[in-house]
Design a protein around this motif. Structure first.
Motif, PDB file in Angstrom:
ATOM      1  N   TYR A  34       0.822  -1.201   0.000  1.00 46.36           N
ATOM      2  CA  TYR A  34       0.000   0.000   0.000  1.00 46.36           C
ATOM      3  C   TYR A  34       0.862   1.258   0.000  1.00 46.36           C
ATOM      4  O   TYR A  34       0.587   2.209  -0.737  1.00 46.36           O
ATOM      5  CB  TYR A  34      -0.929   0.008   1.219  1.00 46.36           C
ATOM      6  CG  TYR A  34      -1.679   1.297   1.388  1.00 46.36           C
ATOM      7  CD1 TYR A  34      -2.779   1.590   0.602  1.00 46.36           C
ATOM      8  CD2 TYR A  34      -1.262   2.238   2.325  1.00 46.36           C
ATOM      9  CE1 TYR A  34      -3.451   2.779   0.738  1.00 46.36           C
ATOM     10  CE2 TYR A  34      -1.933   3.434   2.472  1.00 46.36           C
ATOM     11  CZ  TYR A  34      -3.031   3.704   1.674  1.00 46.36           C
ATOM     12  OH  TYR A  34      -3.681   4.890   1.809  1.00 46.36           O
ATOM     13  N   LEU A  35       1.926   1.287   0.831  1.00 45.09           N
ATOM     14  CA  LEU A  35       2.791   2.456   0.887  1.00 45.09           C
ATOM     15  C   LEU A  35       3.517   2.696  -0.439  1.00 45.09           C
ATOM     16  O   LEU A  35       3.691   3.836  -0.860  1.00 45.09           O
ATOM     17  CB  LEU A  35       3.794   2.318   2.028  1.00 45.09           C
ATOM     18  CG  LEU A  35       3.196   2.414   3.432  1.00 45.09           C
ATOM     19  CD1 LEU A  35       4.253   2.120   4.479  1.00 45.09           C
ATOM     20  CD2 LEU A  35       2.585   3.776   3.654  1.00 45.09           C
ATOM     21  N   ARG A  36       3.917   1.614  -1.107  1.00 44.43           N
ATOM     22  CA  ARG A  36       4.571   1.766  -2.413  1.00 44.43           C
ATOM     23  C   ARG A  36       3.610   2.343  -3.443  1.00 44.43           C
ATOM     24  O   ARG A  36       3.983   3.220  -4.233  1.00 44.43           O
ATOM     25  CB  ARG A  36       5.107   0.423  -2.893  1.00 44.43           C
ATOM     26  CG  ARG A  36       6.347  -0.004  -2.181  1.00 44.43           C
ATOM     27  CD  ARG A  36       6.852  -1.322  -2.697  1.00 44.43           C
ATOM     28  NE  ARG A  36       8.056  -1.720  -1.993  1.00 44.43           N
ATOM     29  CZ  ARG A  36       8.493  -2.951  -1.908  1.00 44.43           C
ATOM     30  NH1 ARG A  36       7.827  -3.934  -2.475  1.00 44.43           N
ATOM     31  NH2 ARG A  36       9.599  -3.214  -1.237  1.00 44.43           N
ATOM     32  N   GLU A  37       2.381   1.858  -3.442  1.00 45.42           N
ATOM     33  CA  GLU A  37       1.384   2.376  -4.371  1.00 45.42           C
ATOM     34  C   GLU A  37       1.070   3.846  -4.076  1.00 45.42           C
ATOM     35  O   GLU A  37       0.923   4.661  -4.972  1.00 45.42           O
ATOM     36  CB  GLU A  37       0.104   1.536  -4.297  1.00 45.42           C
ATOM     37  CG  GLU A  37      -0.968   1.949  -5.272  1.00 45.42           C
ATOM     38  CD  GLU A  37      -0.558   1.814  -6.722  1.00 45.42           C
ATOM     39  OE1 GLU A  37      -1.046   2.608  -7.548  1.00 45.42           O
ATOM     40  OE2 GLU A  37       0.267   0.917  -7.031  1.00 45.42           O
ATOM     41  N   TYR A  38       0.973   4.190  -2.799  1.00 45.77           N
ATOM     42  CA  TYR A  38       0.742   5.580  -2.401  1.00 45.77           C
ATOM     43  C   TYR A  38       1.894   6.469  -2.853  1.00 45.77           C
ATOM     44  O   TYR A  38       1.681   7.584  -3.325  1.00 45.77           O
ATOM     45  CB  TYR A  38       0.559   5.668  -0.887  1.00 45.77           C
ATOM     46  CG  TYR A  38       0.160   7.033  -0.402  1.00 45.77           C
ATOM     47  CD1 TYR A  38      -1.159   7.447  -0.458  1.00 45.77           C
ATOM     48  CD2 TYR A  38       1.112   7.913   0.105  1.00 45.77           C
ATOM     49  CE1 TYR A  38      -1.529   8.712  -0.026  1.00 45.77           C
ATOM     50  CE2 TYR A  38       0.744   9.178   0.544  1.00 45.77           C
ATOM     51  CZ  TYR A  38      -0.570   9.569   0.480  1.00 45.77           C
ATOM     52  OH  TYR A  38      -0.936  10.815   0.893  1.00 45.77           O
ATOM     53  N   ARG A  40       3.810   5.978  -5.407  1.00 50.18           N
ATOM     54  CA  ARG A  40       3.730   6.147  -6.866  1.00 50.18           C
ATOM     55  C   ARG A  40       2.711   7.214  -7.240  1.00 50.18           C
ATOM     56  O   ARG A  40       2.900   7.958  -8.186  1.00 50.18           O
ATOM     57  CB  ARG A  40       3.344   4.829  -7.533  1.00 50.18           C
ATOM     58  CG  ARG A  40       4.465   3.843  -7.624  1.00 50.18           C
ATOM     59  CD  ARG A  40       4.070   2.623  -8.452  1.00 50.18           C
ATOM     60  NE  ARG A  40       5.025   1.573  -8.236  1.00 50.18           N
ATOM     61  CZ  ARG A  40       4.819   0.490  -7.493  1.00 50.18           C
ATOM     62  NH1 ARG A  40       3.644   0.291  -6.932  1.00 50.18           N
ATOM     63  NH2 ARG A  40       5.752  -0.399  -7.333  1.00 50.18           N
ATOM     64  N   ARG A  41       1.608   7.274  -6.499  1.00 53.50           N
ATOM     65  CA  ARG A  41       0.543   8.217  -6.823  1.00 53.50           C
ATOM     66  C   ARG A  41       0.824   9.624  -6.298  1.00 53.50           C
ATOM     67  O   ARG A  41       0.434  10.598  -6.917  1.00 53.50           O
ATOM     68  CB  ARG A  41      -0.780   7.728  -6.255  1.00 53.50           C
ATOM     69  CG  ARG A  41      -1.275   6.484  -6.936  1.00 53.50           C
ATOM     70  CD  ARG A  41      -2.593   6.051  -6.376  1.00 53.50           C
ATOM     71  NE  ARG A  41      -2.978   4.772  -6.960  1.00 53.50           N
ATOM     72  CZ  ARG A  41      -4.225   4.407  -7.131  1.00 53.50           C
ATOM     73  NH1 ARG A  41      -5.199   5.198  -6.753  1.00 53.50           N
ATOM     74  NH2 ARG A  41      -4.492   3.251  -7.670  1.00 53.50           N
ATOM     75  N   LYS A  42       1.466   9.742  -5.143  1.00 56.54           N
ATOM     76  CA  LYS A  42       1.717  11.048  -4.519  1.00 56.54           C
ATOM     77  C   LYS A  42       3.169  11.149  -4.048  1.00 56.54           C
ATOM     78  O   LYS A  42       3.445  11.166  -2.853  1.00 56.54           O
ATOM     79  CB  LYS A  42       0.776  11.254  -3.340  1.00 56.54           C
ATOM     80  CG  LYS A  42      -0.683  11.288  -3.739  1.00 56.54           C
ATOM     81  CD  LYS A  42      -1.551  11.593  -2.560  1.00 56.54           C
ATOM     82  CE  LYS A  42      -2.990  11.676  -2.985  1.00 56.54           C
ATOM     83  NZ  LYS A  42      -3.862  12.093  -1.908  1.00 56.54           N
ATOM     84  N   PRO A  43       4.113  11.228  -4.983  1.00 56.51           N
ATOM     85  CA  PRO A  43       5.524  11.255  -4.563  1.00 56.51           C
ATOM     86  C   PRO A  43       5.906  12.514  -3.786  1.00 56.51           C
ATOM     87  O   PRO A  43       6.801  12.469  -2.944  1.00 56.51           O
ATOM     88  CB  PRO A  43       6.294  11.166  -5.884  1.00 56.51           C
ATOM     89  CG  PRO A  43       5.338  11.604  -6.928  1.00 56.51           C
ATOM     90  CD  PRO A  43       3.971  11.264  -6.430  1.00 56.51           C
ATOM     91  N   GLU A  44       5.213  13.642  -4.049  1.00 56.57           N
ATOM     92  CA  GLU A  44       5.552  14.872  -3.332  1.00 56.57           C
ATOM     93  C   GLU A  44       5.238  14.748  -1.846  1.00 56.57           C
ATOM     94  O   GLU A  44       6.013  15.196  -0.989  1.00 56.57           O
ATOM     95  CB  GLU A  44       4.759  16.061  -3.903  1.00 56.57           C
ATOM     96  CG  GLU A  44       4.940  16.271  -5.388  1.00 56.57           C
ATOM     97  CD  GLU A  44       3.942  15.472  -6.216  1.00 56.57           C
ATOM     98  OE1 GLU A  44       2.950  14.960  -5.665  1.00 56.57           O
ATOM     99  OE2 GLU A  44       4.170  15.349  -7.423  1.00 56.57           O
ATOM    100  N   VAL A  45       4.098  14.167  -1.534  1.00 61.31           N
ATOM    101  CA  VAL A  45       3.688  14.009  -0.136  1.00 61.31           C
ATOM    102  C   VAL A  45       4.664  13.090   0.602  1.00 61.31           C
ATOM    103  O   VAL A  45       5.088  13.382   1.724  1.00 61.31           O
ATOM    104  CB  VAL A  45       2.243  13.474  -0.055  1.00 61.31           C
ATOM    105  CG1 VAL A  45       1.848  13.184   1.373  1.00 61.31           C
ATOM    106  CG2 VAL A  45       1.269  14.446  -0.693  1.00 61.31           C
ATOM    107  N   VAL A  46       5.029  11.993  -0.040  1.00 62.11           N
ATOM    108  CA  VAL A  46       5.956  11.043   0.585  1.00 62.11           C
ATOM    109  C   VAL A  46       7.322  11.692   0.784  1.00 62.11           C
ATOM    110  O   VAL A  46       7.954  11.521   1.828  1.00 62.11           O
ATOM    111  CB  VAL A  46       6.061   9.751  -0.259  1.00 62.11           C
ATOM    112  CG1 VAL A  46       7.111   8.817   0.303  1.00 62.11           C
ATOM    113  CG2 VAL A  46       4.715   9.063  -0.329  1.00 62.11           C
TER     114      VAL A  46
END
Length: 64
Positions: A34-38, A40-46
């Motif tokens: 789930y964290l990897r998918e997140y 990929r979708r929101k790299p700025e937030v991560v």
């Protein structure tokens, strides 16, 4: 005097518990996926979270 019989033997502790008989619990792997998918979708937030955590840890664990 009563002697112990084979019916009174302790259960085998190497057996799988009954709640794991079906699908294996893979909570850690699911959370990581789930964290990897997140990411990929929101790299700025991560990236901001990683920077913030690194900043706090670096500030609190400074070697001097």
């Amino acid at each position: 005097m009563a002697s112990t019989t084979s019916a009174q033997q302790a259960p085998d502790i190497r057996q799988q518990p009954p709640y794991r008989s079906g699908e294996d619990l893979e909570i850690g792997r699911d959370v990581l996926e789930y964290l990897r998918e997140y990411a990929r979708r929101k790299p700025e937030v991560v990236a901001l979270w990683c920077f913030g955590i690194g900043f706090i840890l670096g500030w609190k664990l400074k070697p001097w």
